[in-house]
Write an enzyme that holds these catalytic residues in place. Structure first.
Site, short mmCIF file in Angstrom:
data_model
loop_
_atom_site.label_atom_id
_atom_site.label_comp_id
_atom_site.label_asym_id
_atom_site.label_seq_id
_atom_site.Cartn_x
_atom_site.Cartn_y
_atom_site.Cartn_z
N CYS A 4 0.78 -1.17 0.04
CA CYS A 4 0.19 0.09 -0.07
C CYS A 4 0.92 1.03 -0.01
O CYS A 4 1.80 1.33 0.74
CB CYS A 4 -0.92 -0.02 1.38
SG CYS A 4 -1.68 1.48 1.46
N CYS A 7 0.43 3.54 3.12
CA CYS A 7 1.35 2.74 4.17
C CYS A 7 2.77 3.22 4.10
O CYS A 7 3.40 3.62 5.30
CB CYS A 7 0.80 1.39 4.17
SG CYS A 7 -0.60 0.68 5.12
N ASP A 30 -0.94 16.59 -1.85
CA ASP A 30 -1.30 15.33 -3.10
C ASP A 30 -0.57 15.69 -4.28
O ASP A 30 -0.02 16.66 -4.53
CB ASP A 30 -2.70 15.81 -3.26
CG ASP A 30 -3.39 14.63 -4.59
OD1 ASP A 30 -4.30 13.78 -3.86
OD2 ASP A 30 -2.92 14.45 -5.37
N HIS A 46 -3.69 0.92 8.50
CA HIS A 46 -4.40 0.77 7.10
C HIS A 46 -5.65 0.44 7.57
O HIS A 46 -6.10 -0.45 8.28
CB HIS A 46 -3.60 -0.41 6.40
CG HIS A 46 -4.27 -0.63 5.17
ND1 HIS A 46 -3.73 -0.08 4.04
CD2 HIS A 46 -5.15 -1.32 4.75
CE1 HIS A 46 -4.60 -0.10 2.58
NE2 HIS A 46 -5.44 -1.13 3.36
N ASN A 84 -13.40 9.75 -0.72
CA ASN A 84 -13.99 8.62 -1.83
C ASN A 84 -14.13 7.37 -1.43
O ASN A 84 -13.09 7.00 -0.69
CB ASN A 84 -13.39 8.77 -2.95
CG ASN A 84 -13.31 10.48 -3.79
OD1 ASN A 84 -14.28 10.78 -3.62
ND2 ASN A 84 -12.35 10.60 -4.41
N GLY A 90 -14.78 7.02 -7.56
CA GLY A 90 -13.39 7.59 -7.79
C GLY A 90 -12.30 7.25 -6.91
O GLY A 90 -11.14 8.00 -6.87
N HIS A 95 -6.68 3.18 0.70
CA HIS A 95 -6.21 3.49 1.85
C HIS A 95 -6.81 4.83 2.36
O HIS A 95 -6.56 5.67 1.65
CB HIS A 95 -4.53 3.59 2.28
CG HIS A 95 -4.03 3.88 3.39
ND1 HIS A 95 -3.14 3.25 4.19
CD2 HIS A 95 -4.45 4.96 4.50
CE1 HIS A 95 -2.78 3.57 5.48
NE2 HIS A 95 -3.72 4.77 5.64
N HIS A 97 -8.49 8.07 3.02
CA HIS A 97 -7.97 9.30 3.21
C HIS A 97 -9.02 10.53 3.01
O HIS A 97 -10.04 10.24 2.36
CB HIS A 97 -6.91 9.44 2.20
CG HIS A 97 -7.30 9.32 0.78
ND1 HIS A 97 -7.35 7.69 0.21
CD2 HIS A 97 -7.58 9.98 -0.37
CE1 HIS A 97 -7.71 7.78 -0.95
NE2 HIS A 97 -7.95 9.13 -1.53
N HIS A 99 -9.47 13.99 1.63
CA HIS A 99 -8.86 15.35 0.61
C HIS A 99 -9.15 16.54 1.30
O HIS A 99 -10.59 16.81 1.71
CB HIS A 99 -9.61 15.22 -0.83
CG HIS A 99 -9.32 14.19 -1.71
ND1 HIS A 99 -8.36 14.01 -2.73
CD2 HIS A 99 -9.97 12.81 -1.77
CE1 HIS A 99 -8.33 12.81 -3.13
NE2 HIS A 99 -9.15 12.07 -2.66
P1 5GP Z 1 -8.57 8.93 -4.42
O1 5GP Z 1 -8.94 9.03 -5.88
O2 5GP Z 1 -8.56 7.72 -4.06
O3 5GP Z 1 -9.80 9.67 -3.62
O4 5GP Z 1 -7.61 9.67 -3.97
C1 5GP Z 1 -6.08 9.39 -4.20
C2 5GP Z 1 -5.18 10.51 -4.19
O5 5GP Z 1 -4.08 10.27 -3.98
C3 5GP Z 1 -5.11 11.43 -5.60
O6 5GP Z 1 -5.79 12.63 -5.75
C4 5GP Z 1 -3.75 11.03 -6.16
O7 5GP Z 1 -3.33 12.28 -6.77
C5 5GP Z 1 -2.90 10.93 -4.90
N1 5GP Z 1 -1.85 10.13 -4.95
C6 5GP Z 1 -1.57 8.94 -5.54
N2 5GP Z 1 -0.42 8.50 -5.16
C7 5GP Z 1 0.29 9.51 -4.46
C8 5GP Z 1 1.79 9.45 -3.97
O8 5GP Z 1 2.56 8.59 -4.54
N3 5GP Z 1 1.80 10.72 -3.40
C9 5GP Z 1 0.99 11.48 -3.26
N4 5GP Z 1 1.33 12.62 -2.36
N5 5GP Z 1 -0.18 11.86 -3.58
C10 5GP Z 1 -0.57 10.57 -4.29
ZN ZN Z 2 -2.13 1.45 3.58
#
Ligand code: 5GP
Ligand code: ZN
Length: 136
Positions: A4, A7, A30, A46, A84, A90, A95, A97, A99
């Protein structure tokens, strides 16, 4: 979880621009920002998503971290918090999170495809006309 990416960020195995951190949570910018400020707040443990058995103490720590992000980033005017859950919504990183999005204005809250005032929006105007034709 070993495979992950979040993680790994929580363990500082992968670099990230860390905004805030405590024992339970970490907040980092992000990689692909959707607003001038776009910071992610994650639990260090996690959990797949917001309803995946996240302890109340962790949820409280995440809310505290959101406040810290807002303070550190100077989001005095306001900000959005989005999470999300599931692919259909989306979610791309499985994991949990939050935004935190800010540094710009959103004219309307979560409107259907329209960010402009109703009287200027052709999409809404056409919908209203269609409704009038249906009911009158
Ligand atoms: P989700 O689409 O799952 O709601 O949001 C995942 C977010 O994680 C996206 O906005 C994407 O840009 C961000 N993201 C994905 N991989 C990484 C990473 O390795 N580092 C950082 N800082 N953000 C990431
Ligand atoms: Zn994780």
């Amino acid at each position: 979880m070993s495979d992950c990416i979040f993680c790994k960020i929580a363990e500082h195995e992968i670099p990230a621009t860390v905004v805030y951190e405590d024992d339970l949570v970490i907040a980092f910018d992000d990689l692909n920002p959707q607003a001038p400020v776009h910071t992610l707040v994650i639990p260090k443990a996690h959990h797949e998503n917001i309803i995946d058995g996240v302890p109340a103490e962790t949820l409280a720590a995440m809310t505290h971290a959101v406040a810290e992000v807002a303070r550190i980033k100077g989001l005095d005017e306001g900000f959005r918090v989005i999470s999300n859950k599931g692919e259909a919504a989306g979610q791309t990183v499985m994991h949990f999170h939050l935004h935190v999005l800010g540094g710009k204005r959103w004219e309307r809250a979560l409107s259907k495809g329209c960010s402009r005032r109703l009287r200027f929006c052709a999409v809404h105007r056409d919908r209203v006309h269609a409704m009038i034709e249906t009911y009158v």
